[in-house]
Design a protein around this motif. Structure first.
Motif, PDB file in Angstrom:
ATOM      1  N   GLY A  54      -4.843  -0.465   4.875  1.00 18.91           N
ATOM      2  CA  GLY A  54      -3.809   0.508   4.576  1.00 18.91           C
ATOM      3  C   GLY A  54      -4.088   1.393   3.379  1.00 18.91           C
ATOM      4  O   GLY A  54      -3.374   2.374   3.157  1.00 18.91           O
ATOM      5  N   ASP A  55      -5.126   1.065   2.599  1.00 17.67           N
ATOM      6  CA  ASP A  55      -5.480   1.915   1.465  1.00 17.67           C
ATOM      7  C   ASP A  55      -6.736   2.740   1.731  1.00 17.67           C
ATOM      8  O   ASP A  55      -7.311   3.326   0.812  1.00 17.67           O
ATOM      9  CB  ASP A  55      -5.642   1.089   0.181  1.00 17.67           C
ATOM     10  CG  ASP A  55      -6.550  -0.119   0.356  1.00 17.67           C
ATOM     11  OD1 ASP A  55      -7.032  -0.361   1.483  1.00 17.67           O
ATOM     12  OD2 ASP A  55      -6.774  -0.843  -0.627  1.00 17.67           O
ATOM     13  N   HIS A  76       0.819  -1.212   0.000  1.00 16.18           N
ATOM     14  CA  HIS A  76       0.000   0.000   0.000  1.00 16.18           C
ATOM     15  C   HIS A  76       0.855   1.265   0.000  1.00 16.18           C
ATOM     16  O   HIS A  76       0.482   2.275   0.605  1.00 16.18           O
ATOM     17  CB  HIS A  76      -0.927   0.009   1.219  1.00 16.18           C
ATOM     18  CG  HIS A  76      -2.063  -0.953   1.133  1.00 16.18           C
ATOM     19  ND1 HIS A  76      -2.646  -1.534   2.245  1.00 16.18           N
ATOM     20  CD2 HIS A  76      -2.729  -1.457   0.055  1.00 16.18           C
ATOM     21  CE1 HIS A  76      -3.619  -2.343   1.871  1.00 16.18           C
ATOM     22  NE2 HIS A  76      -3.693  -2.313   0.541  1.00 16.18           N
ATOM     23  N   GLU A  77       2.011   1.232  -0.667  1.00 18.52           N
ATOM     24  CA  GLU A  77       2.911   2.380  -0.624  1.00 18.52           C
ATOM     25  C   GLU A  77       2.255   3.671  -1.118  1.00 18.52           C
ATOM     26  O   GLU A  77       2.621   4.765  -0.671  1.00 18.52           O
ATOM     27  CB  GLU A  77       4.180   2.093  -1.429  1.00 18.52           C
ATOM     28  CG  GLU A  77       3.948   1.885  -2.918  1.00 18.52           C
ATOM     29  CD  GLU A  77       5.244   1.646  -3.702  1.00 18.52           C
ATOM     30  OE1 GLU A  77       6.316   1.627  -3.062  1.00 18.52           O
ATOM     31  OE2 GLU A  77       5.171   1.477  -4.933  1.00 18.52           O
ATOM     32  N   LYS A  78       1.273   3.564  -2.009  1.00 22.89           N
ATOM     33  CA  LYS A  78       0.604   4.752  -2.547  1.00 22.89           C
ATOM     34  C   LYS A  78      -0.380   5.362  -1.549  1.00 22.89           C
ATOM     35  O   LYS A  78      -0.764   6.522  -1.697  1.00 22.89           O
ATOM     36  CB  LYS A  78      -0.152   4.394  -3.828  1.00 22.89           C
ATOM     37  CG  LYS A  78       0.721   4.053  -5.009  1.00 22.89           C
ATOM     38  CD  LYS A  78      -0.096   3.508  -6.164  1.00 22.89           C
ATOM     39  CE  LYS A  78      -1.223   4.426  -6.582  1.00 22.89           C
ATOM     40  NZ  LYS A  78      -1.999   3.889  -7.726  1.00 22.89           N
ATOM     41  N   PHE A  79      -0.804   4.576  -0.549  1.00 20.30           N
ATOM     42  CA  PHE A  79      -1.898   4.999   0.312  1.00 20.30           C
ATOM     43  C   PHE A  79      -1.559   5.073   1.797  1.00 20.30           C
ATOM     44  O   PHE A  79      -2.222   5.796   2.540  1.00 20.30           O
ATOM     45  CB  PHE A  79      -3.072   4.024   0.159  1.00 20.30           C
ATOM     46  CG  PHE A  79      -3.498   3.764  -1.253  1.00 20.30           C
ATOM     47  CD1 PHE A  79      -4.245   4.704  -1.945  1.00 20.30           C
ATOM     48  CD2 PHE A  79      -3.151   2.590  -1.913  1.00 20.30           C
ATOM     49  CE1 PHE A  79      -4.655   4.474  -3.260  1.00 20.30           C
ATOM     50  CE2 PHE A  79      -3.548   2.348  -3.214  1.00 20.30           C
ATOM     51  CZ  PHE A  79      -4.294   3.291  -3.896  1.00 20.30           C
ATOM     52  N   ILE A  80      -0.561   4.321   2.253  1.00 22.23           N
ATOM     53  CA  ILE A  80      -0.360   4.145   3.687  1.00 22.23           C
ATOM     54  C   ILE A  80      -0.032   5.456   4.404  1.00 22.23           C
ATOM     55  O   ILE A  80      -0.410   5.653   5.570  1.00 22.23           O
ATOM     56  CB  ILE A  80       0.734   3.074   3.952  1.00 22.23           C
ATOM     57  CG1 ILE A  80       0.743   2.676   5.429  1.00 22.23           C
ATOM     58  CG2 ILE A  80       2.100   3.555   3.484  1.00 22.23           C
ATOM     59  CD1 ILE A  80      -0.514   1.998   5.897  1.00 22.23           C
ATOM     60  N   VAL A  85     -12.515   7.627   3.522  1.00 20.29           N
ATOM     61  CA  VAL A  85     -12.403   7.355   2.083  1.00 20.29           C
ATOM     62  C   VAL A  85     -12.001   5.899   1.881  1.00 20.29           C
ATOM     63  O   VAL A  85     -11.110   5.381   2.570  1.00 20.29           O
ATOM     64  CB  VAL A  85     -11.357   8.275   1.427  1.00 20.29           C
ATOM     65  CG1 VAL A  85     -10.956   7.757   0.044  1.00 20.29           C
ATOM     66  CG2 VAL A  85     -11.895   9.693   1.312  1.00 20.29           C
ATOM     67  N   TYR A  86     -12.698   5.259   0.952  1.00 21.57           N
ATOM     68  CA  TYR A  86     -12.322   3.911   0.506  1.00 21.57           C
ATOM     69  C   TYR A  86     -11.778   4.027  -0.909  1.00 21.57           C
ATOM     70  O   TYR A  86     -12.449   4.542  -1.807  1.00 21.57           O
ATOM     71  CB  TYR A  86     -13.539   2.988   0.518  1.00 21.57           C
ATOM     72  CG  TYR A  86     -13.328   1.671  -0.203  1.00 21.57           C
ATOM     73  CD1 TYR A  86     -12.546   0.664   0.357  1.00 21.57           C
ATOM     74  CD2 TYR A  86     -13.914   1.439  -1.452  1.00 21.57           C
ATOM     75  CE1 TYR A  86     -12.347  -0.540  -0.304  1.00 21.57           C
ATOM     76  CE2 TYR A  86     -13.725   0.231  -2.120  1.00 21.57           C
ATOM     77  CZ  TYR A  86     -12.945  -0.747  -1.542  1.00 21.57           C
ATOM     78  OH  TYR A  86     -12.738  -1.939  -2.198  1.00 21.57           O
ATOM     79  N   ASN A  87     -10.549   3.572  -1.108  1.00 23.11           N
ATOM     80  CA  ASN A  87      -9.923   3.617  -2.432  1.00 23.11           C
ATOM     81  C   ASN A  87     -10.211   2.324  -3.183  1.00 23.11           C
ATOM     82  O   ASN A  87      -9.736   1.250  -2.802  1.00 23.11           O
ATOM     83  CB  ASN A  87      -8.416   3.830  -2.297  1.00 23.11           C
ATOM     84  CG  ASN A  87      -8.067   5.260  -1.964  1.00 23.11           C
ATOM     85  OD1 ASN A  87      -8.237   6.169  -2.779  1.00 23.11           O
ATOM     86  ND2 ASN A  87      -7.589   5.485  -0.744  1.00 23.11           N
ATOM     87  N   ASP A  88     -10.960   2.422  -4.242  1.00 24.29           N
ATOM     88  CA  ASP A  88     -11.306   1.275  -5.080  1.00 24.29           C
ATOM     89  C   ASP A  88     -10.287   1.213  -6.218  1.00 24.29           C
ATOM     90  O   ASP A  88     -10.422   1.892  -7.227  1.00 24.29           O
ATOM     91  CB  ASP A  88     -12.728   1.458  -5.627  1.00 24.29           C
ATOM     92  CG  ASP A  88     -13.196   0.272  -6.449  1.00 24.29           C
ATOM     93  OD1 ASP A  88     -12.732  -0.846  -6.184  1.00 24.29           O
ATOM     94  OD2 ASP A  88     -14.021   0.482  -7.356  1.00 24.29           O
ATOM     95  N   HIS A  89      -9.256   0.408  -6.022  1.00 27.01           N
ATOM     96  CA  HIS A  89      -8.145   0.394  -6.977  1.00 27.01           C
ATOM     97  C   HIS A  89      -7.821  -1.036  -7.405  1.00 27.01           C
ATOM     98  O   HIS A  89      -8.141  -2.001  -6.686  1.00 27.01           O
ATOM     99  CB  HIS A  89      -6.916   1.061  -6.368  1.00 27.01           C
ATOM    100  CG  HIS A  89      -6.405   0.375  -5.136  1.00 27.01           C
ATOM    101  ND1 HIS A  89      -5.386  -0.547  -5.161  1.00 27.01           N
ATOM    102  CD2 HIS A  89      -6.786   0.476  -3.834  1.00 27.01           C
ATOM    103  CE1 HIS A  89      -5.153  -0.980  -3.935  1.00 27.01           C
ATOM    104  NE2 HIS A  89      -5.985  -0.385  -3.107  1.00 27.01           N
TER     105      HIS A  89
END
Length: 249
Positions: A97-98, A17-21, A221-225
């Motif tokens: 983590g996202d 989750h490096e983009k989000f953590i 926020v929930y990231n749907d990725h």
């Protein structure tokens, strides 16, 4: 600086989750509260830069943050339970983590409610959904921007009972604050480490014999990725996992 007995435990489970953590941890550290809380982060042997980011946050917050860094990938089931078992707080909250929180008074509002209303086992709120298109079409069940909020595809009531949850009215994972009383030894309705609905299974355990309060507010926020674990499994596998949970109940 948290006390030895924090009122609240914040759990993060993470994998690649490096983009989000960073947003997830920042949203926690930005909370404005009048009580002590701990942050316990379990990383399931990420292969990207997630663990290095976690170590940086730990270095800057050595007392408040605890890290459980796995050397081998065990899956979200084992990773999640391992972290939950470390919680010392009267209350607990879980986010992947996202996910991240957007309202600085979120924890204060929810803990205040539970302190004043002992007949509720937890309380939750709505969540915004941010979609990242799957340009390579690698996912199997991403919603592709159909919904912007959880409340658009779930039916919530201020008084939220077990039967509402059994109907698969899903609670945003990062939204729930609950009393830390879950039996974590062989009593969960999802024993299979391959369980694809761990959060739903845990929520069913938490609400058992009780009720939740729903706040009609968007505080997370929930990231749907495409990188989400749940996006890589076929829909029929989810259905079978859900049936197994219901059978165990």
């Amino acid at each position: 600086m948290p006390a030895n007995n924090p009122l609240l435990s914040v759990v993060i489970v993470t994998y690649n989750h490096e983009k989000f953590i960073g947003n997830a941890i920042a949203g926690i550290l930005n909370q404005q509260v009048n009580f002590d809380f701990e942050i316990i982060i379990g990383d399931d042997a990420s292969t990207d830069n997630t663990q290095n980011i976690l170590r940086d946050y730990k270095q800057n917050n050595p007392v408040k943050i605890s890290l459980l860094l796995s050397e081998k990938n065990e899956g979200p089931y084992k990773n999640g339970l391992k972290v939950l078992r470390q919680c010392k707080g009267k209350y607990a909250t879980w986010l992947d983590g996202d996910d991240h929180w957007t309202y600085p008074q979120k924890l204060q509002s929810q803990v205040d409610f539970l302190e004043a209303n002992p007949d509720y086992t937890g309380c939750f709120h709505d969540a915004k959904i941010i979609h990242e298109p799957d340009i390579n079409e690698t996912t199997k069940n991403q919603s592709q921007g159909e919904f912007k909020f959880y409340s658009q595809f779930n039916v919530y009531h201020a008084e939220f009972y077990p039967w509402h949850l059994l109907k698969r009215n899903l609670i945003p994972t990062a939204s729930l604050v609950f009393r830390n009383q879950i039996p974590l030894e062989g009593d969960l309705p999802c024993h299979d480490p391959r369980c694809l609905s761990l959060n739903w299974a845990l929520h069913l355990m938490i609400i058992k014999g009780g009720k939740f309060r729903y706040f009609n507010e968007v505080w997370s926020v929930y990231n749907d990725h495409p990188g989400g674990i749940s996006k890589k499994a076929p829909l029929n596998a989810f259905k079978l996992s859900n049936v197994a949970i219901l059978k165990s109940l």
